[in-house]
Design an enzyme around this catalytic site. Structure first.
Site, PDB file in Angstrom:
ATOM      1  N   GLU A 177       2.312 -67.216 -76.414  1.00  0.00           N
ATOM      2  CA  GLU A 177       1.140 -66.706 -76.168  1.00  0.00           C
ATOM      3  C   GLU A 177       0.138 -67.639 -75.560  1.00  0.00           C
ATOM      4  O   GLU A 177      -0.832 -67.787 -74.932  1.00  0.00           O
ATOM      5  CB  GLU A 177       0.571 -65.999 -77.899  1.00  0.00           C
ATOM      6  CG  GLU A 177       1.299 -64.878 -77.872  1.00  0.00           C
ATOM      7  CD  GLU A 177       1.006 -64.247 -79.106  1.00  0.00           C
ATOM      8  OE1 GLU A 177       0.049 -64.594 -79.496  1.00  0.00           O
ATOM      9  OE2 GLU A 177       1.411 -62.472 -79.085  1.00  0.00           O
TER      10      GLU A 177
ATOM     11  N   GLU B 180      19.113 -72.714 -91.010  1.00  0.00           N
ATOM     12  CA  GLU B 180      17.423 -73.595 -91.770  1.00  0.00           C
ATOM     13  C   GLU B 180      18.271 -74.082 -92.977  1.00  0.00           C
ATOM     14  O   GLU B 180      16.928 -74.872 -93.318  1.00  0.00           O
ATOM     15  CB  GLU B 180      17.422 -72.287 -92.688  1.00  0.00           C
ATOM     16  CG  GLU B 180      17.695 -72.162 -93.677  1.00  0.00           C
ATOM     17  CD  GLU B 180      17.196 -70.484 -94.677  1.00  0.00           C
ATOM     18  OE1 GLU B 180      16.872 -70.836 -96.010  1.00  0.00           O
ATOM     19  OE2 GLU B 180      16.620 -69.452 -93.764  1.00  0.00           O
TER      20      GLU B 180
END
Length: 311
Positions: free
Chosen positions: A94, A125
């Site tokens: 963004e 992860e």
């Protein structure tokens, strides 16, 4: 669950985390009316802002450090897994339309790569080495800032990213939602927003995710304010990449200058649609090239350029 040597240790670790705690008083929440569940959840969410408020001094210190690195050409890199990784990718994605950041200036890394945005990538992860490889692929330098994000504060990918970044001299921030986290301890700037047990046990996409989103909003937005990407509370570096943003650009210029529509169109045309430049053209009564030069000399800070033009 398969029986492997690390599972008992991991289970005992999880049982010590506030974000994983079981809440007996909510054990029959599935028996409540939908509205009552919604009220309960809303009440839980209302506590998140207060948890963030406790850590504002640490957040502000991290922002100033990130802004200093970016002012000398460094990048802001988020690294996380699962929800935390997705939030980092979201915040990074963004920044270009909101603040006209250059491609690659703000980066979101998620364990398992882009596919992990929509699909669980098993085991990703758990690999600190993967984090190091992902950062090496960026050509990380001491001018960059790396923010590891993990609700538990123990995710190997996030901790590994911070440790790898620190080893090359990059600025490091560790954002977690548990106290005494390995992630915060590994980072130069540790931020532990303690949101407590979740409504659904261990579902850290809830309060912990909301807290992470709030902090990432602050990190990117206030860093961009410090870098001169705003004028007051106006997005003067917005990139007019679609019709809505073109309309917003005109509105921003109008709010900043009070100029007539015809003058705004003239200024935007003279500056190839650059909002910040158009505002300077109107407020300082200069032409497009002069506005560009003044802003370049002021490192993009509109207030400084205005002072130079009118002082």
């Amino acid at each position: 669950m398969t029986s492997t040597p690390h599972h008992p240790d991991l289970r005992s670790q999880l049982e010590t985390l506030a974000t994983e705690a079981f809440r007996p008083e909510l054990a029959e929440i599935d028996q409540l009316a939908t509205l009552d569940i919604a009220r309960t959840m809303n009440g839980e969410d209302a506590t998140v802002s207060a948890a963030v408020a406790v850590r504002l001094p640490e957040i502000a210190a991290a922002i100033d450090a990130v802004a200093a690195r970016m002012a000398r050409g460094g990048r802001l890199v988020y690294a996380g897994a699962g929800t935390a990784g997705r939030l980092g990718v979201l915040d990074a994605s963004e920044c270009p339309p909101t603040f006209n950041t250059a491609p690659g200036q703000v980066v979101g890394l998620i364990a398992g790569g882009p596919d992990a945005m929509v699909t669980s990538i098993e085991g990703a992860e758990d690999s600190p080495e993967l984090a190091g490889a992902d950062l090496d692929a960026l050509g990380l330098t001491a001018d960059d800032a790396v923010v590891g994000v993990s609700a538990s504060g123990r995710t190997p990918y996030a901790v590994g990213a911070v440790e790898h970044a620190r080893a090359v001299g990059a600025l490091t921030v560790g954002l977690a939602c548990n106290e005494g986290s390995a992630l915060a301890a590994a980072a130069e700037h540790g931020i532990e927003v303690v949101t407590g047990p979740e409504l659904i046990t261990g579902s850290t996409r809830l309060k912990a995710g909301t807290a992470q989103k709030l902090v990432l909003n602050m990190l990117s937005t206030i860093t961009m304010v410090r870098l001169g990407k705003t004028y007051g509370n106006l997005m003067v570096d917005v990139r007019a990449s679609n019709e809505k943003l073109r309309a917003r650009s005109r509105r921003i210029v109008a709010l900043a200058t009070g100029a007539a529509d015809a003058d705004i169109e003239r200024a935007l045309t003279a500056t190839d649609g650059e909002v910040k430049h158009a505002i300077l053209v109107l407020l300082a009564d200069v032409d497009g090239p002069t506005a560009a030069r003044l802003l370049a000399d002021s490192d993009g800070h509109l207030r400084a350029a205005l002072a130079a033009a009118t002082g």
